[in-house]
Design a protein around this motif. Structure first.
Motif, mmCIF file in Angstrom:
data_model
loop_
_atom_site.group_PDB
_atom_site.id
_atom_site.type_symbol
_atom_site.label_atom_id
_atom_site.label_comp_id
_atom_site.label_asym_id
_atom_site.label_seq_id
_atom_site.Cartn_x
_atom_site.Cartn_y
_atom_site.Cartn_z
ATOM 1 N N GLU A 22 0.827 -1.205 0.000
ATOM 2 C CA GLU A 22 0.000 0.000 0.000
ATOM 3 C C GLU A 22 0.863 1.257 0.000
ATOM 4 O O GLU A 22 0.526 2.247 -0.648
ATOM 5 C CB GLU A 22 -0.962 0.005 1.193
ATOM 6 C CG GLU A 22 -1.962 1.119 1.071
ATOM 7 C CD GLU A 22 -3.215 0.893 1.891
ATOM 8 O OE1 GLU A 22 -3.904 1.892 2.150
ATOM 9 O OE2 GLU A 22 -3.515 -0.253 2.256
ATOM 10 N N ALA A 23 1.982 1.239 0.714
ATOM 11 C CA ALA A 23 2.888 2.394 0.732
ATOM 12 C C ALA A 23 3.432 2.664 -0.666
ATOM 13 O O ALA A 23 3.530 3.817 -1.091
ATOM 14 C CB ALA A 23 4.028 2.159 1.712
ATOM 15 N N VAL A 24 3.765 1.599 -1.391
ATOM 16 C CA VAL A 24 4.234 1.754 -2.772
ATOM 17 C C VAL A 24 3.117 2.333 -3.629
ATOM 18 O O VAL A 24 3.326 3.257 -4.416
ATOM 19 C CB VAL A 24 4.730 0.402 -3.347
ATOM 20 C CG1 VAL A 24 4.945 0.490 -4.845
ATOM 21 C CG2 VAL A 24 6.011 -0.024 -2.647
ATOM 22 N N ILE A 30 8.970 5.869 2.129
ATOM 23 C CA ILE A 30 9.160 5.117 3.368
ATOM 24 C C ILE A 30 10.128 3.961 3.121
ATOM 25 O O ILE A 30 10.029 3.262 2.126
ATOM 26 C CB ILE A 30 7.815 4.556 3.880
ATOM 27 C CG1 ILE A 30 6.860 5.690 4.247
ATOM 28 C CG2 ILE A 30 8.032 3.647 5.085
ATOM 29 C CD1 ILE A 30 5.467 5.221 4.615
ATOM 30 N N THR A 31 11.033 3.780 4.066
ATOM 31 C CA THR A 31 11.880 2.596 4.121
ATOM 32 C C THR A 31 11.388 1.769 5.298
ATOM 33 O O THR A 31 11.219 2.300 6.403
ATOM 34 C CB THR A 31 13.358 2.973 4.340
ATOM 35 O OG1 THR A 31 13.788 3.776 3.243
ATOM 36 C CG2 THR A 31 14.233 1.742 4.463
ATOM 37 N N PHE A 32 11.141 0.488 5.069
ATOM 38 C CA PHE A 32 10.661 -0.391 6.127
ATOM 39 C C PHE A 32 11.776 -1.297 6.630
ATOM 40 O O PHE A 32 12.563 -1.817 5.843
ATOM 41 C CB PHE A 32 9.505 -1.264 5.616
ATOM 42 C CG PHE A 32 8.253 -0.499 5.329
ATOM 43 C CD1 PHE A 32 7.435 -0.060 6.357
ATOM 44 C CD2 PHE A 32 7.899 -0.198 4.023
ATOM 45 C CE1 PHE A 32 6.278 0.659 6.095
ATOM 46 C CE2 PHE A 32 6.749 0.516 3.747
ATOM 47 C CZ PHE A 32 5.931 0.947 4.781
ATOM 48 N N ALA A 137 -3.230 2.070 9.916
ATOM 49 C CA ALA A 137 -1.898 2.513 10.337
ATOM 50 C C ALA A 137 -1.213 3.289 9.215
ATOM 51 O O ALA A 137 -0.653 4.361 9.442
ATOM 52 C CB ALA A 137 -1.052 1.311 10.753
ATOM 53 N N LEU A 138 -1.288 2.757 8.018
ATOM 54 C CA LEU A 138 -0.638 3.427 6.888
ATOM 55 C C LEU A 138 -1.336 4.736 6.540
ATOM 56 O O LEU A 138 -0.680 5.718 6.186
ATOM 57 C CB LEU A 138 -0.572 2.516 5.670
ATOM 58 C CG LEU A 138 0.369 3.021 4.589
ATOM 59 C CD1 LEU A 138 1.790 3.190 5.109
ATOM 60 C CD2 LEU A 138 0.362 2.094 3.410
ATOM 61 N N ARG A 139 -2.639 4.789 6.680
ATOM 62 C CA ARG A 139 -3.357 6.043 6.430
ATOM 63 C C ARG A 139 -2.932 7.115 7.430
ATOM 64 O O ARG A 139 -2.809 8.295 7.080
ATOM 65 C CB ARG A 139 -4.859 5.818 6.455
ATOM 66 C CG ARG A 139 -5.328 5.096 5.187
ATOM 67 C CD ARG A 139 -6.789 4.751 5.129
ATOM 68 N NE ARG A 139 -7.677 5.670 5.792
ATOM 69 C CZ ARG A 139 -8.848 5.306 6.341
ATOM 70 N NH1 ARG A 139 -9.249 4.059 6.272
ATOM 71 N NH2 ARG A 139 -9.619 6.192 6.901
ATOM 72 N N ALA A 140 -2.685 6.716 8.682
ATOM 73 C CA ALA A 140 -2.205 7.674 9.684
ATOM 74 C C ALA A 140 -0.832 8.210 9.286
ATOM 75 O O ALA A 140 -0.552 9.403 9.423
ATOM 76 C CB ALA A 140 -2.152 7.018 11.060
ATOM 77 N N ILE A 141 0.003 7.331 8.757
ATOM 78 C CA ILE A 141 1.331 7.757 8.320
ATOM 79 C C ILE A 141 1.237 8.631 7.064
ATOM 80 O O ILE A 141 1.943 9.629 6.948
ATOM 81 C CB ILE A 141 2.243 6.533 8.102
ATOM 82 C CG1 ILE A 141 2.555 5.911 9.468
ATOM 83 C CG2 ILE A 141 3.519 6.913 7.368
ATOM 84 C CD1 ILE A 141 3.157 4.552 9.414
ATOM 85 N N ALA A 142 0.374 8.265 6.146
ATOM 86 C CA ALA A 142 0.204 9.063 4.916
ATOM 87 C C ALA A 142 -0.188 10.504 5.274
ATOM 88 O O ALA A 142 0.226 11.444 4.582
ATOM 89 C CB ALA A 142 -0.849 8.423 4.007
ATOM 90 N N TYR A 143 -0.949 10.670 6.328
ATOM 91 C CA TYR A 143 -1.379 12.001 6.762
ATOM 92 C C TYR A 143 -0.171 12.890 7.108
ATOM 93 O O TYR A 143 -0.208 14.115 6.912
ATOM 94 C CB TYR A 143 -2.319 11.873 7.960
ATOM 95 C CG TYR A 143 -2.829 13.176 8.501
ATOM 96 C CD1 TYR A 143 -3.701 13.968 7.758
ATOM 97 C CD2 TYR A 143 -2.440 13.620 9.767
ATOM 98 C CE1 TYR A 143 -4.174 15.168 8.252
ATOM 99 C CE2 TYR A 143 -2.915 14.823 10.272
ATOM 100 C CZ TYR A 143 -3.779 15.595 9.506
ATOM 101 O OH TYR A 143 -4.251 16.775 9.994
ATOM 102 N N ILE A 144 0.918 12.290 7.582
ATOM 103 C CA ILE A 144 2.122 13.050 7.914
ATOM 104 C C ILE A 144 2.659 13.782 6.680
ATOM 105 O O ILE A 144 3.179 14.890 6.785
ATOM 106 C CB ILE A 144 3.207 12.105 8.476
ATOM 107 C CG1 ILE A 144 2.746 11.514 9.810
ATOM 108 C CG2 ILE A 144 4.555 12.816 8.628
ATOM 109 C CD1 ILE A 144 3.607 10.363 10.305
#
Length: 146
Positions: A22-24, A30-32, A137-144
């Motif tokens: 999803e991040a891609v 983002i680096t995981f 979780a990823l949506r919260a990060i995308a908001y950043i």
């Protein structure tokens, strides 16, 4: 800005791949990182590096010390820690990683089903965000990045 996110949590579930994919798809910078996802490699690393051990306990201790070194380095370099707690397995490592990240003043996002509210209440209270799905979780990060 690029973020490094440590993905702590159970290794018997595809949740990490869901977040990575999803991040891609969202083109997030983002680096995981995370724990060793090859369970056999994680269990054998102590003997691979230190040689044959005299007992199963000694073998576990040897692997644990090397895995803990790896985890501490990667947690210290993370900007955010996402800790996933599923219902099927006892995630002692997830709890330890989340608690360590909190002690290091790292932002923590906990993913857990509502059924796990009670056993994780103290840890969740210290996290910045508690969600129920990897997508949240990823949506919260995308908001950043907005």
């Amino acid at each position: 800005m690029e973020l490094t996110i440590y993905l702590a949590g159970e290794i018997h579930n595809p949740w990490r791949n869901e977040i990575r994919e999803e991040a891609v798809g969202l083109a997030l910078p983002i680096t995981f990182t995370g724990p060793m996802e090859d369970h056999d490699r994680s269990d054998q690393i102590g003997e691979e590096i230190l040689g044959s051990q005299l007992s199963k306990i000694a073998k576990d201790e040897a692997a644990s010390s090397i895995n803990n070194l790896r985890t501490q380095i990667l947690l210290s370099k993370a900007d955010i820690v996402i800790a996933y707690f599923g219902e099927q397995y006892k995630q002692w490592n997830s709890a330890m990683d989340a608690a360590t990240a909190i002690a290091m003043s790292k932002p923590v996002i906990i993913i857990r089903d509502e059924k796990l509210h009670h056993p994780l209440k103290e840890l969740a209270n210290k996290a910045q965000v508690v969600v129920e799905t990897p997508e949240q979780a990823l949506r919260a990060i995308a908001y950043i990045f907005e």
